[in-house]
Motif scaffolding. Structure first.
Motif, short mmCIF file in Angstrom:
data_model
loop_
_atom_site.label_atom_id
_atom_site.label_comp_id
_atom_site.label_asym_id
_atom_site.label_seq_id
_atom_site.Cartn_x
_atom_site.Cartn_y
_atom_site.Cartn_z
N MET A 128 31.43 -32.26 -67.88
CA MET A 128 30.76 -32.64 -69.13
C MET A 128 31.80 -32.99 -70.19
N PRO A 129 32.21 -34.24 -70.27
CA PRO A 129 33.28 -34.62 -71.21
C PRO A 129 32.93 -34.39 -72.67
N GLY A 130 31.63 -34.39 -73.01
CA GLY A 130 31.24 -34.23 -74.41
C GLY A 130 31.56 -32.87 -74.99
N VAL A 131 31.67 -31.83 -74.14
CA VAL A 131 31.90 -30.50 -74.68
C VAL A 131 33.36 -30.29 -75.10
N ARG A 132 34.19 -31.29 -74.89
CA ARG A 132 35.56 -31.21 -75.38
C ARG A 132 35.62 -31.37 -76.90
N TYR A 133 34.53 -31.79 -77.48
CA TYR A 133 34.49 -32.05 -78.92
C TYR A 133 33.50 -31.08 -79.58
N PRO A 134 33.80 -30.58 -80.77
CA PRO A 134 32.95 -29.57 -81.42
C PRO A 134 31.74 -30.18 -82.13
N VAL A 135 30.95 -30.94 -81.38
CA VAL A 135 29.74 -31.54 -81.95
C VAL A 135 28.79 -30.44 -82.40
N ILE A 136 28.63 -29.43 -81.55
CA ILE A 136 27.90 -28.21 -81.89
C ILE A 136 28.71 -27.04 -81.34
N ASP A 137 28.23 -25.85 -81.56
CA ASP A 137 28.86 -24.66 -81.01
C ASP A 137 28.33 -24.48 -79.59
N TRP A 138 29.10 -24.92 -78.59
CA TRP A 138 28.65 -24.86 -77.19
C TRP A 138 28.59 -23.41 -76.69
N PRO A 139 27.73 -23.09 -75.75
CA PRO A 139 26.78 -23.96 -75.08
C PRO A 139 25.55 -24.25 -75.94
N TYR A 140 24.81 -25.29 -75.56
CA TYR A 140 23.58 -25.62 -76.26
C TYR A 140 22.57 -24.50 -76.06
N ARG A 141 21.95 -24.09 -77.17
CA ARG A 141 21.02 -22.96 -77.14
C ARG A 141 19.70 -23.30 -77.82
N GLU A 142 18.64 -22.75 -77.29
CA GLU A 142 17.33 -22.88 -77.91
C GLU A 142 16.59 -21.55 -77.79
N GLY A 143 15.46 -21.46 -78.48
CA GLY A 143 14.70 -20.23 -78.43
C GLY A 143 13.26 -20.42 -78.83
#
Length: 300
Positions: free
Chosen positions: A160-175
């Motif tokens: 997943m190349p996109g997680v190299r950048y701090p677009v959000i605080d990885w991992p993606y979370r929902e609730g």
């Protein structure tokens, strides 16, 4: 695990498959032609049927693969989806790792087609294959103290190349609140339009909550946690002003940057009139009682 909800939408209500996959390209093309304020799908009705599966699934959001609309289709093929397992932990009787095939075997008699309304800047009816989240949670055994369900997306930097950048605080979370999660409208989707989910659309297992906005439908789920505390959610953490925890479709509450009071139907024609956005995306009868007594402008 008897069903508790009957679908009132038929195959005739379903948005044509090519229009669904091309919805953003249609709007982008119309904007480039000076028609950005006129949403719809008729502009491409003459030729879309000849598009390939690869073409029509190549424009979506999945930031783990990049923020460009075509990044997911370009990079998501590297994501390994078999074997796949979902860790279920927290306030459950049977915590552990549940294999995807194990889940499907347990849900064999429950898996079916769900035709749900979907609203973003347009309205659609989408046929998902899947099963109720409540049935999956029943396998784990929800304990009395549980009040919320938290979800996490796969985090695999080498794929997943996109997680190299701090677009959000990885991992993606929902609730979700537990009663939202247990509602029969809340499903785990395994396919769409009669085909398995493509990687870029959340393979092999994603959440679908049809009375909420699309970003609540977390993709490629690998972890589910039952908890007594409201869990952090990625877009709420990134921008709480624009993205509330509940994220219900509420036409009476504007997004800070645009109105949510009306929409256009994909495929309704180039000059289709806008129609009022329905409260809870048209599922008010099924879910309004979940929020009785709540200020839905405050708890958006």
């Amino acid at each position: 695990m008897a069903k508790r909800w009957t679908n009132d939408l038929t195959a005739a209500d379903v948005t044509p498959e090519a229009l669904f996959w091309n919805r953003r390209k249609l709007l982008a093309g119309m904007a480039g032609a000076g028609l950005g304020s006129i949403a719809g799908g008729a502009v491409a009705e003459e030729g879309l049927a000849t598009n390939t599966w690869e073409e029509v699934t190549s424009y979506c959001n999945f930031y783990e693969f990049g923020t460009g609309k075509e990044d997911p289709s370009y990079y998501a093929g590297a994501m390994t989806t078999s074997p796949w397992s979902v860790e279920i932990d927290g306030l459950v009787d049977n915590p552990g790792s549940y294999g995807f095939e194990q889940i499907l075997e347990a849900m064999t008699l429950e898996e079916r087609i769900y035709r749900f309304r979907c609203v973003e800047a347009w309205s659609m009816v989408i046929p998902w294959q899947g099963f109720e989240l409540a049935d999956l949670l029943a396998l784990a055994g929800v304990q009395d103290g549980a009040k919320y369900v938290a979800f996490e997306t796969l985090l695999r930097p080498d794929e997943m190349p996109g997680v190299r950048y701090p677009v959000i605080d990885w991992p993606y979370r929902e609730g979700l609140r537990l009663d939202e999660a247990m509602n029969p409208l809340t499903i785990m989707a395994t396919g769409i339009f009669g085909k398995p989910l493509p990687n870029q659309n959340g393979a092999p297992l994603r959440l679908v909550v049809p009375w909420k906005y699309g970003f609540k439908s977390i993709k490629s789920v690998v972890k589910i946690t039952l908890t007594d505390q409201e869990p952090p959610t990625s877009w709420n953490m990134a921008n709480a002003r624009e993205y509330g925890f509940y994220s219900n479709v509420n036409p009476n509450v504007n997004h800070p940057r645009w109105s949510q009071a009306s929409e256009r139907k994909i495929g309704g024609g180039l000059f289709a009139k806008r129609q009022p956005t329905l409260m809870f995306n048209g599922y008010e009868a099924e879910v309004a009682s979940l929020y009785e007594g709540m200020d839905l402008a405050k708890h958006f």
